[in-house]
Design an enzyme around this catalytic site. Structure first.
Site, PDB file in Angstrom:
ATOM      1  N   GLN A   1      -8.155  -9.293 -34.910  1.00 55.61           N
ATOM      2  CA  GLN A   1      -9.549  -9.762 -34.893  1.00 55.61           C
ATOM      3  C   GLN A   1      -9.800 -10.729 -36.054  1.00 55.61           C
ATOM      4  OE1 GLN A   1     -13.110  -7.222 -34.034  1.00 55.61           O
ATOM      5  NE2 GLN A   1     -13.258  -7.178 -36.249  1.00 55.61           N
TER       6      GLN A   1
ATOM      7  N   GLY B   1     -21.437   0.027 -36.149  1.00 47.82           N
ATOM      8  CA  GLY B   1     -22.072   1.276 -36.570  1.00 47.82           C
ATOM      9  C   GLY B   1     -21.109   2.441 -36.633  1.00 47.82           C
TER      10      GLY B   1
ATOM     11  N   LEU C   1     -20.929   4.286 -39.253  1.00 46.68           N
ATOM     12  CA  LEU C   1     -20.371   3.751 -40.501  1.00 46.68           C
ATOM     13  C   LEU C   1     -19.564   4.788 -41.267  1.00 46.68           C
ATOM     14  CD1 LEU C   1     -23.482   1.707 -41.731  1.00 46.68           C
ATOM     15  CD2 LEU C   1     -21.503   0.885 -40.430  1.00 46.68           C
TER      16      LEU C   1
ATOM     17  N   HIS D   1     -16.242   0.660 -43.608  1.00 48.20           N
ATOM     18  CA  HIS D   1     -17.390  -0.256 -43.591  1.00 48.20           C
ATOM     19  C   HIS D   1     -17.969  -0.401 -44.999  1.00 48.20           C
ATOM     20  CE1 HIS D   1     -17.564   1.442 -39.336  1.00 48.20           C
ATOM     21  NE2 HIS D   1     -17.500   0.151 -39.104  1.00 48.20           N
TER      22      HIS D   1
ATOM     23  N   SER E   1     -11.595   5.037 -38.874  1.00 48.81           N
ATOM     24  CA  SER E   1     -12.081   4.363 -37.674  1.00 48.81           C
ATOM     25  C   SER E   1     -13.229   5.181 -37.110  1.00 48.81           C
ATOM     26  CB  SER E   1     -10.957   4.278 -36.634  1.00 48.81           C
ATOM     27  OG  SER E   1     -11.500   4.016 -35.353  1.00 48.81           O
ATOM     28  N   SER E   2     -14.203   4.491 -36.548  1.00 46.50           N
ATOM     29  CA  SER E   2     -15.331   5.196 -35.924  1.00 46.50           C
ATOM     30  C   SER E   2     -14.846   6.082 -34.789  1.00 46.50           C
ATOM     31  CB  SER E   2     -16.350   4.197 -35.386  1.00 46.50           C
ATOM     32  OG  SER E   2     -16.772   3.341 -36.415  1.00 46.50           O
TER      33      SER E   2
HETATM   34  P1  AMP Z   1     -16.286  -1.854 -36.299  1.00 44.23           P
HETATM   35  O1  AMP Z   1     -17.604  -1.217 -36.622  1.00 44.23           O
HETATM   36  O2  AMP Z   1     -15.218  -0.878 -35.946  1.00 44.23           O
HETATM   37  O3  AMP Z   1     -16.401  -3.009 -35.348  1.00 44.23           O
HETATM   38  O4  AMP Z   1     -15.776  -2.491 -37.660  1.00 44.23           O
HETATM   39  C1  AMP Z   1     -16.583  -3.371 -38.398  1.00 44.23           C
HETATM   40  C2  AMP Z   1     -15.759  -3.980 -39.479  1.00 44.23           C
HETATM   41  O5  AMP Z   1     -15.251  -2.950 -40.333  1.00 44.23           O
HETATM   42  C3  AMP Z   1     -14.533  -4.743 -38.953  1.00 44.23           C
HETATM   43  O6  AMP Z   1     -14.369  -5.943 -39.695  1.00 44.23           O
HETATM   44  C4  AMP Z   1     -13.412  -3.773 -39.180  1.00 44.23           C
HETATM   45  O7  AMP Z   1     -12.153  -4.379 -39.335  1.00 44.23           O
HETATM   46  C5  AMP Z   1     -13.847  -3.106 -40.466  1.00 44.23           C
HETATM   47  N1  AMP Z   1     -13.194  -1.809 -40.629  1.00 44.23           N
HETATM   48  C6  AMP Z   1     -13.195  -0.774 -39.730  1.00 44.23           C
HETATM   49  N2  AMP Z   1     -12.419   0.236 -40.201  1.00 44.23           N
HETATM   50  C7  AMP Z   1     -11.935  -0.167 -41.393  1.00 44.23           C
HETATM   51  C8  AMP Z   1     -11.058   0.426 -42.361  1.00 44.23           C
HETATM   52  N3  AMP Z   1     -10.533   1.633 -42.192  1.00 44.23           N
HETATM   53  N4  AMP Z   1     -10.767  -0.268 -43.482  1.00 44.23           N
HETATM   54  C9  AMP Z   1     -11.286  -1.523 -43.661  1.00 44.23           C
HETATM   55  N5  AMP Z   1     -12.112  -2.125 -42.797  1.00 44.23           N
HETATM   56  C10 AMP Z   1     -12.427  -1.478 -41.671  1.00 44.23           C
END
Ligand code: AMP
Length: 283
Positions: free
Chosen positions: A156, A31, A33, A37, A188-189
Site C-alpha cells: 500500500q 479505525g 485504533l 495507528h 492489526s485491527s
Molecule cells: P488501517 O486502519 O488498517 O487501514 O491502517 C491505517 C494505517 O495504519 C495504515 O497506514 C497502516 O499501514 C497503519 N498500520 C496498521 N497497523 C500498523 C502497525 N502494526 N504498525 C504500523 N502501522 C500500522
C-alpha cells in the site's frame, strides 16, 4: 480535539490551518485504533503542526462483502485513543459523503497497473484502486503537506508513493515502522477476530520473517524457508515472496540490492499480512 464528519467543514478547517501558516499532517485509517495507528499519530505530531486523522471503512477496497461486514468498528474507543495521541482533528466522514454513487461504481477512479496487480491486488482484485481512489480524495479535501502510512501495509505504501509521483500530488509520504506485540505479532485491527489458538498460528508470520532476516541466502531459498515456516505454523499461505523494496519485483538469487519479504495468508479464515527486511547473500 475537534470532531468533524462533514466534508466541507473538514476542507475549511484544513484550509484555515494552512492559511495560518501551520503544516497539516494527515493520517488515514479505518479505525479500530491500536498502537500501530498511535505510532502514526505520534510521527505526525513530531513533524506536522496540525494532525488530522480520518476514520473511514472504505467499502471500495474490500473484495469480500463478509470481510467488510466483519471489519471491527469501535468509534467510542477510537475517540479516546485519538484524543490521547494528540490528534487535533478527528474526521469520520459518512459513506454518502465519500462515495455518493455507492454501491454503483464511481465514474472516476485511480487505477494502478503492475504495482497494484500483484500480491494483495491479485488476491483482492480492485483493492488498490479502492485504496488509491479514497486516498486521492482525502488528499484533495485536506491538502496535507505530509501524510503518514505504516510499513505494515508495505505494498500500500509503495502504491501511494507511485500515485503521488504519477499524479503530482504535492504531499510528502512518510512511511512508519511496523509496531508489533511483545510476542512478535504485527498489530492489526483484524487480530481481535483471532481465537487464542489462531493467534498462536499467526505467530508463524513473525517467526518466518525472523528466520530470513539475518540468514544471507539466495532469494529462492529464502522464499522456500518463509513458506515452510508459515505452513508448519498452520497458516493457509496466499504468498510468501522476497522482492525489491521499491519495485516489488521478485528478487533474483544473485541480486545484491535490498530485499523485503512480503507474506500473506489466512488464519481461521482471516486474511493477515506481514513483511520485513531480508538479509542479502553476497554483500
Ligand atoms: P488501517 O486502519 O488498517 O487501514 O491502517 C491505517 C494505517 O495504519 C495504515 O497506514 C497502516 O499501514 C497503519 N498500520 C496498521 N497497523 C500498523 C502497525 N502494526 N504498525 C504500523 N502501522 C500500522
Amino acid at each position: 480535539m475537534l470532531e468533524l464528519n462533514d466534508v466541507e467543514a473538514w476542507r475549511s478547517y484544513a484550509n484555515d490551518q494552512r492559511s495560518k501558516g501551520y503544516s497539516v499532517g494527515l493520517v488515514p485509517t479505518m479505525g479500530a485504533l491500536h498502537e500501530g495507528h498511535v505510532s502514526l499519530f505520534r510521527a505526525a505530531k513530531e513533524s506536522s503542526d496540525v494532525v488530522l486523522a480520518t476514520i473511514f471503512v472504505n467499502p471500495r477496497q474490500f473484495h469480500d462483502a463478509r470481510d467488510l461486514e466483519r471489519y471491527p468498528r469501535t468509534p467510542a474507543e477510537d475517540r479516546g485513543v485519538a484524543l490521547a495521541s494528540g490528534v487535533d482533528c478527528l474526521i469520520s466522514p459518512t459513506l454518502s459523503a465519500m462515495w455518493p454513487d455507492y454501491p454503483a461504481p464511481t465514474p472516476t477512479t485511480v487505477t494502478l497497473s503492475v504495482l497494484g496487480e500483484a500480491f494483495e491486488g491479485a488476491g483482492r482484485p480492485g483493492h488498490f484502486d479502492g485504496v488509491a481512489s479514497v486516498v486521492a480524495k482525502l488528499f484533495a479535501i485536506t491538502g496535507p503537506g505530509r501524510a503518514y502510512f505504516g510499513e505494515k501495509d508495505f505494498q500500500q505504501l509503495a502504491v501511494i508513493r507511485q500515485m503521488v509521483r504519477d499524479l503530482s500530488f504535492d504531499v510528502e509520504i512518510v512511511g512508519c515502522p511496523i509496531v508489533r506485540d511483545l510476542d512478535g505479532l504485527a498489530l492489526s485491527s483484524r487480530n481481535v477476530q483471532l481465537s487464542p489458538e489462531g493467534r498462536d498460528v499467526a505467530l508463524g508470520f513473525s517467526r518466518a520473517l525472523r528466520s530470513v532476516a539475518t540468514e544471507a541466502r539466495g532469494a529462492s531459498v529464502q522464499r522456500d524457508t518463509l513458506r515452510a515456516v508459515l505452513e508448519e505454523a498452520g497458516v493457509d499461505v496466499a504468498y510468501a515472496e522476497v522482492v525489491n523494496p521499491s519495485t516489488l519485483a521478485p528478487s533474483r538469487d544473485d541480486e545484491t540490492g535490498g530485499r523485503r519479504a512480503l507474506l500473506a495468508g489466512y488464519v481461521e479464515g482471516i486474511r493477515l499480512v506481514d513483511n520485513g527486511p531480508v538479509d542479502v547473500a553476497g554483500r
